[in-house]
Design a protein around this motif. Structure first.
Motif, PDB file in Angstrom:
ATOM      1  N   GLY A  53      91.254  12.274  31.387  1.00  0.00           N
ATOM      2  CA  GLY A  53      90.730  12.197  30.024  1.00  0.00           C
ATOM      3  C   GLY A  53      89.449  12.992  29.866  1.00  0.00           C
ATOM      4  N   VAL A  54      89.551  14.242  29.449  1.00  0.00           N
ATOM      5  CA  VAL A  54      88.387  15.109  29.259  1.00  0.00           C
ATOM      6  C   VAL A  54      87.840  14.964  27.845  1.00  0.00           C
ATOM      7  N   GLN A  55      88.693  15.034  26.850  1.00  0.00           N
ATOM      8  CA  GLN A  55      88.419  14.928  25.409  1.00  0.00           C
ATOM      9  C   GLN A  55      87.752  16.178  24.835  1.00  0.00           C
ATOM     10  N   SER A  56      86.686  16.679  25.458  1.00  0.00           N
ATOM     11  CA  SER A  56      86.055  17.924  25.002  1.00  0.00           C
ATOM     12  C   SER A  56      85.170  18.470  26.123  1.00  0.00           C
ATOM     13  N   PHE A  57      84.974  19.789  26.112  1.00  0.00           N
ATOM     14  CA  PHE A  57      84.032  20.414  27.046  1.00  0.00           C
ATOM     15  C   PHE A  57      82.684  20.663  26.379  1.00  0.00           C
ATOM     16  N   ASP A  58      82.567  20.322  25.111  1.00  0.00           N
ATOM     17  CA  ASP A  58      81.330  20.558  24.370  1.00  0.00           C
ATOM     18  C   ASP A  58      80.336  19.435  24.660  1.00  0.00           C
ATOM     19  N   ASP A  59      79.141  19.776  25.141  1.00  0.00           N
ATOM     20  CA  ASP A  59      78.178  18.753  25.555  1.00  0.00           C
ATOM     21  C   ASP A  59      77.730  17.864  24.403  1.00  0.00           C
ATOM     22  N   ASN A  60      77.597  18.410  23.209  1.00  0.00           N
ATOM     23  CA  ASN A  60      77.180  17.590  22.066  1.00  0.00           C
ATOM     24  C   ASN A  60      78.248  16.577  21.692  1.00  0.00           C
ATOM     25  N   ILE A  61      79.517  16.982  21.731  1.00  0.00           N
ATOM     26  CA  ILE A  61      80.607  16.050  21.454  1.00  0.00           C
ATOM     27  C   ILE A  61      80.662  14.982  22.532  1.00  0.00           C
ATOM     28  N   LEU A  62      80.523  15.386  23.790  1.00  0.00           N
ATOM     29  CA  LEU A  62      80.554  14.423  24.894  1.00  0.00           C
ATOM     30  C   LEU A  62      79.438  13.387  24.756  1.00  0.00           C
ATOM     31  N   LYS A  63      78.265  13.842  24.348  1.00  0.00           N
ATOM     32  CA  LYS A  63      77.152  12.905  24.160  1.00  0.00           C
ATOM     33  C   LYS A  63      77.421  11.965  23.002  1.00  0.00           C
ATOM     34  N   MET A  64      77.966  12.495  21.909  1.00  0.00           N
ATOM     35  CA  MET A  64      78.237  11.673  20.726  1.00  0.00           C
ATOM     36  C   MET A  64      79.244  10.564  21.038  1.00  0.00           C
ATOM     37  N   ILE A  65      80.255  10.867  21.862  1.00  0.00           N
ATOM     38  CA  ILE A  65      81.292   9.880  22.154  1.00  0.00           C
ATOM     39  C   ILE A  65      81.026   9.147  23.474  1.00  0.00           C
ATOM     40  N   GLU A  66      79.818   9.330  24.006  1.00  0.00           N
ATOM     41  CA  GLU A  66      79.365   8.623  25.202  1.00  0.00           C
ATOM     42  C   GLU A  66      80.211   8.964  26.425  1.00  0.00           C
ATOM     43  N   ARG A  67      80.688  10.214  26.491  1.00  0.00           N
ATOM     44  CA  ARG A  67      81.427  10.669  27.664  1.00  0.00           C
ATOM     45  C   ARG A  67      80.555  11.553  28.560  1.00  0.00           C
ATOM     46  N   ASP A  68      79.296  11.734  28.186  1.00  0.00           N
ATOM     47  CA  ASP A  68      78.397  12.497  29.047  1.00  0.00           C
ATOM     48  C   ASP A  68      78.105  11.748  30.348  1.00  0.00           C
ATOM     49  N   LYS A  69      78.487  10.467  30.398  1.00  0.00           N
ATOM     50  CA  LYS A  69      78.338   9.685  31.635  1.00  0.00           C
ATOM     51  C   LYS A  69      79.193  10.259  32.759  1.00  0.00           C
ATOM     52  N   PHE A  70      80.213  11.064  32.399  1.00  0.00           N
ATOM     53  CA  PHE A  70      81.079  11.671  33.401  1.00  0.00           C
ATOM     54  C   PHE A  70      80.637  13.084  33.770  1.00  0.00           C
ATOM     55  N   GLY A  71      79.498  13.513  33.197  1.00  0.00           N
ATOM     56  CA  GLY A  71      78.978  14.841  33.507  1.00  0.00           C
ATOM     57  C   GLY A  71      79.015  15.763  32.298  1.00  0.00           C
ATOM     58  N   THR A  72      78.410  16.938  32.439  1.00  0.00           N
ATOM     59  CA  THR A  72      78.440  17.935  31.381  1.00  0.00           C
ATOM     60  C   THR A  72      79.835  18.551  31.300  1.00  0.00           C
ATOM     61  N   GLY A  73      80.075  19.297  30.225  1.00  0.00           N
ATOM     62  CA  GLY A  73      81.349  19.977  30.094  1.00  0.00           C
ATOM     63  C   GLY A  73      81.625  20.905  31.260  1.00  0.00           C
ATOM     64  N   GLU A  74      80.588  21.595  31.706  1.00  0.00           N
ATOM     65  CA  GLU A  74      80.743  22.521  32.831  1.00  0.00           C
ATOM     66  C   GLU A  74      81.066  21.773  34.121  1.00  0.00           C
ATOM     67  N   GLU A  75      80.397  20.631  34.343  1.00  0.00           N
ATOM     68  CA  GLU A  75      80.656  19.832  35.548  1.00  0.00           C
ATOM     69  C   GLU A  75      82.073  19.268  35.541  1.00  0.00           C
ATOM     70  N   VAL A  76      82.502  18.796  34.369  1.00  0.00           N
ATOM     71  CA  VAL A  76      83.863  18.275  34.239  1.00  0.00           C
ATOM     72  C   VAL A  76      84.876  19.369  34.560  1.00  0.00           C
ATOM     73  N   TYR A  77      84.637  20.548  34.010  1.00  0.00           N
ATOM     74  CA  TYR A  77      85.517  21.689  34.248  1.00  0.00           C
ATOM     75  C   TYR A  77      85.639  21.977  35.750  1.00  0.00           C
ATOM     76  N   GLU A  78      84.502  22.001  36.437  1.00  0.00           N
ATOM     77  CA  GLU A  78      84.493  22.314  37.866  1.00  0.00           C
ATOM     78  C   GLU A  78      85.174  21.220  38.682  1.00  0.00           C
ATOM     79  N   ASN A  79      84.979  19.952  38.286  1.00  0.00           N
ATOM     80  CA  ASN A  79      85.612  18.846  39.006  1.00  0.00           C
ATOM     81  C   ASN A  79      87.133  18.937  38.947  1.00  0.00           C
ATOM     82  N   ILE A  80      87.649  19.238  37.761  1.00  0.00           N
ATOM     83  CA  ILE A  80      89.105  19.345  37.617  1.00  0.00           C
ATOM     84  C   ILE A  80      89.618  20.569  38.357  1.00  0.00           C
ATOM     85  N   LEU A  81      88.875  21.658  38.282  1.00  0.00           N
ATOM     86  CA  LEU A  81      89.287  22.889  38.946  1.00  0.00           C
ATOM     87  C   LEU A  81      89.452  22.670  40.453  1.00  0.00           C
TER      88      LEU A  81
END
Length: 447
Positions: free
Chosen positions: A174-202
């Protein structure tokens, strides 16, 4: 009713890739579709209290999928509508023990399963318990094929994820978005920044034969440019599958989501056009919102390829024969019932043949694979006769058209894909409303 996944898959052929989407539906048509769906769902999704000792026995010749629910998360996302509780280890370990007991009970009834889906919650909340559960499932049901599982992006960075290799065939993240502002708004920044999420999945996507990335569109402040950027990034990431959900606002979440997180409904069609134009040239379209590198593989909407499925765990849904069964949403009652040798069912709804046909028509439209052959071979009806009004309405709306190369297979237009997305969103929203109503009476001791 004969359930045959093979029949469904052979009758359904994947949608063609397109460079540009066709015109989307006008706003009045989207609103009208939602009104019709709301009327039908309000009428049909009324569940009656029902205390069963055990599930009905399996029927010869029927094929079943096993669903297992893990209702625990370390934190609760405000927009999430699924059945979940804050994680407490002692409760989760007790729950997993009973989940495996219920699985054994189902096996003793004579069930066998062609596949398994583990949903949540966060299914990987206790990796050792999840491993025990999947290992038991594979032991009890040796003919089981694909096992699908869900997790969050942070887990993909956990070295222990390697222990699921060979047990889980399809991991959905469940990524939802790679945009840091969207991730912060929906409280998904707890899983890392968009770039960190991208690298983890990669790094981790090669562990599983199929890695699916879940994205969501329709958040407030999620501009067309952000949606386009998200889609371009996920295509560059190149997972085996991509799922692009519209944000679903239910009675459970509307106070916290509708005015603060959700975009106005009129933006959905435009953002869906962006998704089709960005993702579809690189992937086969598996459904209105799912894309894959092959067109014959399972995905999150397992109900499409499985007429019948049995759910274990608190809050799990089962569809067996002509009836929907729902397990108790109370952890306390679930543990008590399973420990005493009974199943967890507390609600039931039996559907008419016509209602089941309407449901399968919805799934066929949503999947972009509407087949006369499927209705003829599985339900023993002529689609154009049994659902004459519904088929005519879809034709007049420009959602479907005859296929000159295959009279058994309708062509689903891009407008049809959008309307299928709208209808499926409304269907899942209604199911989430059912969850909300069944969770409402829960007391502290039930959680």
């Amino acid at each position: 009713m004969k359930a045959s996944t093979e029949t469904i898959k052979s009758a359904y052929k994947g949608s063609e890739k397109k460079l540009h989407s066709e015109a989307m539906a006008p706003q009045w048509m989207i609103y009208g579709t939602e009104k019709v769906m709301q009327y039908q769902l309000d009428k049909n999704l009324v569940l009656d209290p029902c205390i069963l000792k055990e599930f009905p026995k399996p029927q010869p010749g029927h094929k079943y999928m096993l669903y297992a629910h893990v209702p625990f998360c370390n934190t609760l996302c405000t927009y999430c509508t699924f059945h979940r509780f804050l994680f407490k280890e002692y409760k989760a370990r007790e729950y997993f023990v009973n989940l495996r007991k219920e699985m054994q009970m189902v096996h003793d009834l004579g069930y066998n399963f062609t596949s398994m889906y583990v949903g949540g919650g966060t299914t990987t909340i206790l990796m050792d318990e999840l491993i025990k559960t999947i290992e038991l499932a594979r032991k009890l049901f040796p003919s089981m094929g694909e096992v699908s599982c869900e997790t969050d992006p942070q887990v993909m960075a956990n070295p222990d994820i390697i222990y699921l290799k060979g047990l889980v065939d399809r991991m959905s993240v469940g990524v939802q978005s790679f945009d840091d502002n969207i991730l912060k708004m929906i409280e998904r920044d707890k899983f890392g920044t968009g770039e960190e999420v991208y690298e983890n999945i990669l790094k981790a996507k090669e562990i599983f034969p199929i890695c699916n990335v879940d994205m969501i569109f329709g958040f407030r402040g999620q501009t067309d440019e952000i949606v386009c950027s998200d889609m371009e990034k996920v295509v560059a990431l190149s997972p085996r599958q991509i799922t692009t959900y519209p944000l679903m606002v239910t009675s459970q979440t509307k106070r916290s989501v509708k005015d603060s997180l959700a975009s106005p409904p009129e933006v959905m069609a435009q953002q869906y056009r962006i998704i089709l134009d960005t993702v579809a040239p690189h992937y086969n379209q598996l459904s209105s919102w799912a894309f894959g590198k092959a067109n014959n593989e399972g995905f999150d909407e397992y109900v499409i390829d499985n007429d019948e499925y049995l759910g274990i765990g608190s809050g799990a849904f089962s569809f067996l024969g002509d009836s929907l069964y729902v397990n108790t949403f109370s952890l306390r009652r679930y543990n008590e019932r399973i420990s005493s040798g009974r199943d967890g069912v507390e609600r039931k709804r039996t559907f008419s043949k016509h209602e089941i046909l309407q449901y399968r028509l919805l799934l066929g439209l949503f999947a972009g694979r509407l087949s006369r052959k499927y209705f003829r071979e599985v339900h023993n009806v002529r689609l154009d006769t049994a659902l004459m009004k519904e088929v005519l309405a879809l034709k007049l709306a420009g959602a479907i058209k005859e296929n000159p190369e295959d009279k058994d297979q309708f062509i689903i237009t891009d407008r049809g894909k959008l309307l299928g997305l709208v209808m499926m969103k409304d269907f899942y929203t209604a199911m989430d409303n059912v969850r909300a109503e069944l969770r409402k009476p829960l007391k502290e001791e039930d959680m």
